[in-house]
Every structure is written in C-alpha cells, then in structure tokens.
Design a protein around this motif. Structure first.
Motif, PDB file in Angstrom:
ATOM      1  N   VAL A 337       0.827  -1.211   0.000  1.00 23.29           N
ATOM      2  CA  VAL A 337       0.000   0.000   0.000  1.00 23.29           C
ATOM      3  C   VAL A 337       0.861   1.260   0.000  1.00 23.29           C
ATOM      4  N   CYS A 338       1.792   1.365   0.954  1.00 24.70           N
ATOM      5  CA  CYS A 338       2.532   2.624   1.128  1.00 24.70           C
ATOM      6  C   CYS A 338       4.010   2.514   0.772  1.00 24.70           C
ATOM      7  N   ASN A 339       4.459   1.329   0.386  1.00 24.46           N
ATOM      8  CA  ASN A 339       5.840   1.109  -0.034  1.00 24.46           C
ATOM      9  C   ASN A 339       6.840   1.178   1.107  1.00 24.46           C
ATOM     10  N   PHE A 340       6.372   1.065   2.346  1.00 25.10           N
ATOM     11  CA  PHE A 340       7.253   1.095   3.507  1.00 25.10           C
ATOM     12  C   PHE A 340       8.112  -0.169   3.522  1.00 25.10           C
ATOM     13  N   PRO A 341       9.445  -0.057   3.723  1.00 23.38           N
ATOM     14  CA  PRO A 341      10.306  -1.252   3.761  1.00 23.38           C
ATOM     15  C   PRO A 341      10.081  -2.041   5.044  1.00 23.38           C
ATOM     16  N   LEU A 342       9.721  -3.299   4.908  1.00 30.59           N
ATOM     17  CA  LEU A 342       9.411  -4.135   6.063  1.00 30.59           C
ATOM     18  C   LEU A 342      10.637  -4.911   6.507  1.00 30.59           C
ATOM     19  N   PRO A 343      11.028  -4.805   7.767  1.00 28.38           N
ATOM     20  CA  PRO A 343      12.215  -5.513   8.253  1.00 28.38           C
ATOM     21  C   PRO A 343      11.975  -7.018   8.333  1.00 28.38           C
ATOM     22  N   GLY A 344      12.983  -7.763   7.931  1.00 27.91           N
ATOM     23  CA  GLY A 344      12.876  -9.215   7.971  1.00 27.91           C
ATOM     24  C   GLY A 344      13.657  -9.835   6.831  1.00 27.91           C
ATOM     25  N   VAL A 345      13.486 -11.141   6.680  1.00 29.43           N
ATOM     26  CA  VAL A 345      14.104 -11.879   5.582  1.00 29.43           C
ATOM     27  C   VAL A 345      12.970 -12.454   4.752  1.00 29.43           C
ATOM     28  N   PHE A 346      12.670 -11.789   3.641  1.00 33.48           N
ATOM     29  CA  PHE A 346      11.541 -12.163   2.800  1.00 33.48           C
ATOM     30  C   PHE A 346      12.016 -12.539   1.407  1.00 33.48           C
ATOM     31  N   GLU A 347      11.255 -13.411   0.770  1.00 30.75           N
ATOM     32  CA  GLU A 347      11.481 -13.733  -0.631  1.00 30.75           C
ATOM     33  C   GLU A 347      10.336 -13.167  -1.446  1.00 30.75           C
TER      34      GLU A 347
END
Length: 364
Positions: A337-347
């Motif tokens: 929605v807002c393009n906020f970078p989400l912390p974590g290890v995602f694929e």
C-alpha cells in the motif's frame, strides 16, 4: 533419503573450559560455570568431565526430527510460509518450572536420544525435504554448541539457513562463536525481573539482556523475541511496560515480540492457563510503547498473529494459526500500500508449507 549416515561418537571434545587450582575443570559455556570432578556432569547433563577434558555427550544425537512451519519457532519475519527441519537433543542449562518440553530438556536418560544424524547428513536431508532452514529447538542449543555450529556450517555450504531457538543463557566467547553461524534466532525473554529469573528459571536476567544486545547490534542474525506470560508471575502491566520500553530503546522497534500463552505443565501444574485477554493486553502495551510488530501465540487470534505495516497499518501478512492468507509484501520487501520497507528476511513469494507437522526418520 540420504543414507550412509556416520554414527555419532560416544562423546565429543569441547573447548570452552579450563582447569582450576583444586583439580576440578570449569565449564565456560554458560554463566553456571559448573565445576566438575572426574565423572561428573554439568546441570545441563550433556556436558561432563572425562579424564582431563570436558566432553559433549549429545553430539550427533537427537530426540527426534520433524518438519514444521517456520512460524512455529516462532519466526514471523524470516522466510514466511517456509518449512524448517526441527530437532533437539536432551538437557538444558536453565531450570524453568514451567518448561513445556520438560520430557526432553529435563531428561537424564541418554536413551531419549534415539535418533542420530551427523551434520552433513542433516543439511542434506533438509535440502532433500525442501526445507529452507534447520532449527535447533525443543531444548536449548547453546548446551550442544559444537554440534549446532557444525550443523550450521554444513547447512551454509548447501544454501540452507540455520535457526536457533534459545533462552540466550551463554557466556561471551561461546556466544560469539555460536551466533556467527546462525541466520535467525528466536530468543526467550522469559520475564523482566531478577526475581522471576532466579525463582522460576534458575538463571540471571542480565546475562540474557547482554545476549540480546549482542545479537541485535553485533551480528547479522535476524532476531525475534518470545515471552511466555504466566498469570501472577510476569504478566503485570508494570513489567510488560518496562520490558517493551527496554526492547525499543536497547534493541530497536523492529524486533518482533511474541506474547504466548502458558498452560499448566511440569512444576507449575496448579497455575492457571493464560487468558487470551492477557496476551491482547501485552500486545497493546508493546504497540503503545513503540514496538512495530507484536504478536500473540498459543491462542486462536488471527489479528494478533497477522503482520501489519507500521506506517499505514494495513495487513501485509495474514495468518490464522500457522496458515498464511493474504500476502501484501512486494518483491522488494515493501508494503503493497505505502511502499514502507518491512524488516525481515523475505522472498518474492511466500512459502506454502502451511500448518503441517511431519515427523521425519533419518535413515542410516
């Protein structure tokens, strides 16, 4: 299935110990610093003295293997939806009265370790089964440090991640070696008073806080925290307020916190189970104090288990128990929605393992 599994040794050399002037050997893995005469074992039971050294008795031996959802560790920001090959050994270096894996962590029978697997075999099996990671869990991996590190090294060579589920009760030098080879960790922050740790866990809070600071600031390990809330012991507003404020100021607001429900077990069978409203209250205190990601666990609570963007507050990962639903993280790891970078290890895409729990027998 990979075969020709090398049998584990009866014991394994260790190096975190030193000789004392009175002839005893002191184990230096954890703050207990067990001082041992010939033939004695430490409180953890799996490290003991043989001759002029301290050895590890559980190297290459396990109480069992199982493929789990990664969310069960719990890790909500580390390869969501993926499967993890989980295993533990026996023994523990704490004495938590509420232990819910007491049949393994408090075991004094090596017969508990009926399954065997050397490090390369474990890594190869994880790869064969499609597991993105291997988890050291069920009992604390710091007490079988040498085995866990060797498994993590073997996994790294095959592109499999290593996950530690730990209470973090470990000295500085072994702490640095252990976490050097971990990719993710869920560490129990069991309470936030010295009294709770000493009376209920048989440990010291300050050492745990040192471990958390170290992992958060001096490693690349993805870190999440779990607190099992026990009625009347560690669930007051004051303690939860102090704990969550400390996490924000000392570790940062992006470290996810999991508040999970206690059920009567081991030496606390007369203590009532945690009401769901206690978990909801803890989660709200955490969010109010600035924690970006707070979760409830061991209860059915889709809202408390889902991940919300801390910027626009829209759902980015929907969870119902261990089943993922809506996925709102872009291929770049941002809120849809807002393009906020989400912390974590995602694929780019979530895993699709779901809630399954599949026991595994490794063939020799």
């Amino acid at each position: 299935m990979v075969t020709n599994n090398q049998l584990p040794p009866a014991n394994h050399p260790t190096h975190y110990w030193h000789a004392l002037a009175d002839g005893r050997l002191q184990c230096d893995v954890c703050p207990r610093e067990c001082k041992l005469h010939e033939g004695q074992r430490g409180l953890c039971y799996v490290r003991g003295r043989e001759g002029d050294e301290i050895v590890l008795y559980s190297y290459g031996r396990s109480s069992g293997f199982c493929v789990d959802p990664i969310e069960k560790k719990p890790l909500n920001h580390f390869l969501p939806g993926s499967s993890v090959l989980s295993f533990g050994t026996a023994g523990c270096n704490l004495a938590c009265k509420f232990c819910q894996n007491w049949d393994m962590s408090k075991s004094r029978e090596m017969d508990t370790l009926a399954d065997s697997a050397m490090p390369v075999k474990l890594a190869e099996t994880a790869l064969e089964l499609g597991c993105r990671s291997v988890a050291f869990t069920y009992n604390d991996p710091v007490i079988f440090l040498e085995y866990a590190v060797d498994v993590a090294k073997a996994c790294r060579e095959l592109g499999v991640k290593a996950v530690a589920v730990s209470a973090g009760y470990i000295q500085d030098a072994p702490r640095r070696e252990f976490f050097q080879y971990m990719d993710a960790a869920n560490i129990d922050l069991k309470g936030f008073t010295d009294v709770f740790y000493r009376k209920i866990c048989g440990g010291e809070l300050q050492n745990i806080l040192e471990t958390l600071r170290y992992v958060a600031h001096e490693t690349n390990v993805w870190l999440e925290l779990t607190t099992l809330l026990i009625p009347g012991e560690n669930d007051s507003d004051e303690e939860l307020d102090a704990m969550t404020r400390w996490v924000v100021s000392e570790l940062g607001p992006d470290v996810p916190m999991h508040f999970t429900a206690f059920h009567p077990d081991w030496k606390m069978r007369d203590t009532p189970a945690t009401p769901p409203k206690t978990l909801t209250r803890a989660r709200q205190i955490a969010l109010t104090n600035g924690i970006h990601f707070a979760y409830t666990g061991n209860v059915h609570d889709p809202a408390g288990g889902s991940t919300f963007c801390p910027s626009c507050h829209e759902v980015v990962i929907e969870r119902d128990w261990y089943q993922l639903g809506f996925w709102g993280i872009t291929a770049e790891g941002r809120c849809h929605v807002c393009n906020f970078p989400l912390p974590g290890v995602f694929e780019a895409e979530p895993g699709h393992w779901g809630p399954r729990r599949v026991p595994v027998k490794l063939l020799e």
